[in-house]
Scaffold this motif. Sequence first.
Motif, PDB file in Angstrom:
ATOM      1  N   LEU A  86       0.865  -1.183   0.000  1.00 60.18           N
ATOM      2  CA  LEU A  86       0.000   0.000   0.000  1.00 60.18           C
ATOM      3  C   LEU A  86       0.897   1.228   0.000  1.00 60.18           C
ATOM      4  CD1 LEU A  86      -2.523  -1.078   2.801  1.00 60.18           C
ATOM      5  CD2 LEU A  86      -2.791  -1.365   0.325  1.00 60.18           C
ATOM      6  N   SER A  87       0.479   2.271  -0.696  1.00 61.84           N
ATOM      7  CA  SER A  87       1.319   3.463  -0.790  1.00 61.84           C
ATOM      8  C   SER A  87       0.458   4.713  -0.838  1.00 61.84           C
ATOM      9  CB  SER A  87       2.208   3.382  -2.044  1.00 61.84           C
ATOM     10  OG  SER A  87       3.117   4.460  -2.104  1.00 61.84           O
ATOM     11  N   GLN A  88       1.003   5.803  -0.295  1.00 63.49           N
ATOM     12  CA  GLN A  88       0.352   7.103  -0.362  1.00 63.49           C
ATOM     13  C   GLN A  88       1.377   8.129  -0.834  1.00 63.49           C
ATOM     14  OE1 GLN A  88       0.179   5.392   2.834  1.00 63.49           O
ATOM     15  NE2 GLN A  88      -1.565   4.316   1.976  1.00 63.49           N
ATOM     16  N   HIS A  89       0.928   9.056  -1.684  1.00 62.61           N
ATOM     17  CA  HIS A  89       1.804  10.082  -2.236  1.00 62.61           C
ATOM     18  C   HIS A  89       1.171  11.463  -2.073  1.00 62.61           C
ATOM     19  CE1 HIS A  89       4.025   7.151  -5.055  1.00 62.61           C
ATOM     20  NE2 HIS A  89       3.113   6.438  -4.415  1.00 62.61           N
ATOM     21  N   VAL A  90       2.016  12.459  -1.920  1.00 61.06           N
ATOM     22  CA  VAL A  90       1.631  13.857  -2.057  1.00 61.06           C
ATOM     23  C   VAL A  90       2.447  14.418  -3.212  1.00 61.06           C
ATOM     24  CG1 VAL A  90       1.534  16.131  -0.977  1.00 61.06           C
ATOM     25  CG2 VAL A  90       1.135  14.081   0.405  1.00 61.06           C
ATOM     26  N   CYS A  91       1.756  14.911  -4.241  1.00 63.23           N
ATOM     27  CA  CYS A  91       2.423  15.366  -5.463  1.00 63.23           C
ATOM     28  C   CYS A  91       2.000  16.782  -5.811  1.00 63.23           C
ATOM     29  CB  CYS A  91       2.084  14.456  -6.644  1.00 63.23           C
ATOM     30  SG  CYS A  91       2.426  12.713  -6.373  1.00 63.23           S
ATOM     31  N   LEU A  92       2.854  17.461  -6.552  1.00 63.63           N
ATOM     32  CA  LEU A  92       2.523  18.733  -7.163  1.00 63.63           C
ATOM     33  C   LEU A  92       2.170  18.507  -8.628  1.00 63.63           C
ATOM     34  CD1 LEU A  92       5.298  21.105  -5.740  1.00 63.63           C
ATOM     35  CD2 LEU A  92       2.967  20.766  -4.886  1.00 63.63           C
ATOM     36  N   ILE A  93       1.460  19.463  -9.212  1.00 65.43           N
ATOM     37  CA  ILE A  93       1.167  19.448 -10.641  1.00 65.43           C
ATOM     38  C   ILE A  93       1.749  20.729 -11.218  1.00 65.43           C
ATOM     39  CG2 ILE A  93      -0.619  19.257 -12.409  1.00 65.43           C
ATOM     40  CD1 ILE A  93      -2.518  18.263 -10.179  1.00 65.43           C
ATOM     41  N   VAL A  94       2.837  20.604 -11.965  1.00 65.38           N
ATOM     42  CA  VAL A  94       3.527  21.781 -12.498  1.00 65.38           C
ATOM     43  C   VAL A  94       3.830  21.548 -13.968  1.00 65.38           C
ATOM     44  CG1 VAL A  94       4.529  22.376 -10.248  1.00 65.38           C
ATOM     45  CG2 VAL A  94       5.808  20.914 -11.816  1.00 65.38           C
ATOM     46  N   GLY A  95       4.167  22.598 -14.671  1.00 63.30           N
ATOM     47  CA  GLY A  95       4.541  22.482 -16.062  1.00 63.30           C
ATOM     48  C   GLY A  95       5.870  21.770 -16.225  1.00 63.30           C
ATOM     49  N   SER A  96       6.050  21.107 -17.348  1.00 66.90           N
ATOM     50  CA  SER A  96       7.264  20.323 -17.563  1.00 66.90           C
ATOM     51  C   SER A  96       8.521  21.186 -17.615  1.00 66.90           C
ATOM     52  CB  SER A  96       7.143  19.512 -18.856  1.00 66.90           C
ATOM     53  OG  SER A  96       6.951  20.377 -19.959  1.00 66.90           O
TER      54      SER A  96
END
Length: 324
Positions: A302-312
């Motif tokens: 099981l895994s949990q992530h916190v991610c950002l969404i940014v331009g490449s």
Amino acid sequence: MALSSFSEATAITPTSSHTYTASLAQSWCIGTVPHGGYVTSCILSCARAHFSTTLVRQSQPDCLTLALTFLRRTSVGLATFTVRDAKIGRQTSTIHVSLSQEQRDGSLREEVVGYLTFCNMSKLQGLSLPTPWSLQPAPYAVDLARLRGGEDPNWAFREDTPFKGFRHASQKVHFHLPREEKGQLELGMVDEWLRMATGERFTTDTLGYVSDMWLQPVELYRDGDEKARAFPEEVEGQEGKKRITWARNWYPTLQLNLEIKKVLPPEGVEWLFVRVKAKQIKNGRLDVEVVILDEGAEIVALSQHVCLIVGSERNMAERKSSKL
């Protein structure tokens, strides 16, 4: 680009009782940045090496939990892992690992830090009880023998994954997704069956990579344009009318937690099922819950992530500071 194997790309070299090195490979990158799941697997390999050498007397070869914070972008090239024995115990032991890389001025800079707890899963004893948990909604049925030959009625190999030239690390697995006429079961959720594209099999050390290797839930929201990708912006259309299009994104991980429920056999397994689900996508931030099952539908991790969404462009930018 050469298709380096997982075992080659995660090879660890001890330099002292508590320091190790590895060479982060270009072919396991997203853009110019080594893939976060790949880096996680390198840290898993480092920890396993530490428990098989420096802490071998503990007889604790299995990772139980891992919690990483990605402070900065990593780079292709030499990485140094420094281990601190945080708590050594009879049933479980916990170590702190930091990943550092040399900067232009010759100094080492910490880029990833985390704690890993190891145990001997074959010797764990205690209360066990059944629970009513199951994947909801239930995934489409699968016949892996037929899927291997491209004949499963519900699942099919997906070769045209988005931005393969940018997401090099995604070329290390073969994605098998619900057939187009069926589609994913929910918006914001992705189901997939994975096989290694390198000819290898999934081992416990690959679970860091697998926990972070999925088609992005954000990109289920794209419009009908095949070129559309998830980052809306207004552009000029015909006759001056504006329309919404989507730009290429990078989804850097800030934190990654992994709990390994089942040790995979030393020879590995051919298939793993992964379900990825986002609860909220808001203000350029994305949470991700990951469930990994084996061929028998047993929970592997099981895994949990916190991610950002940014331009490449943030991925490709020159590294002038400690920013992502």
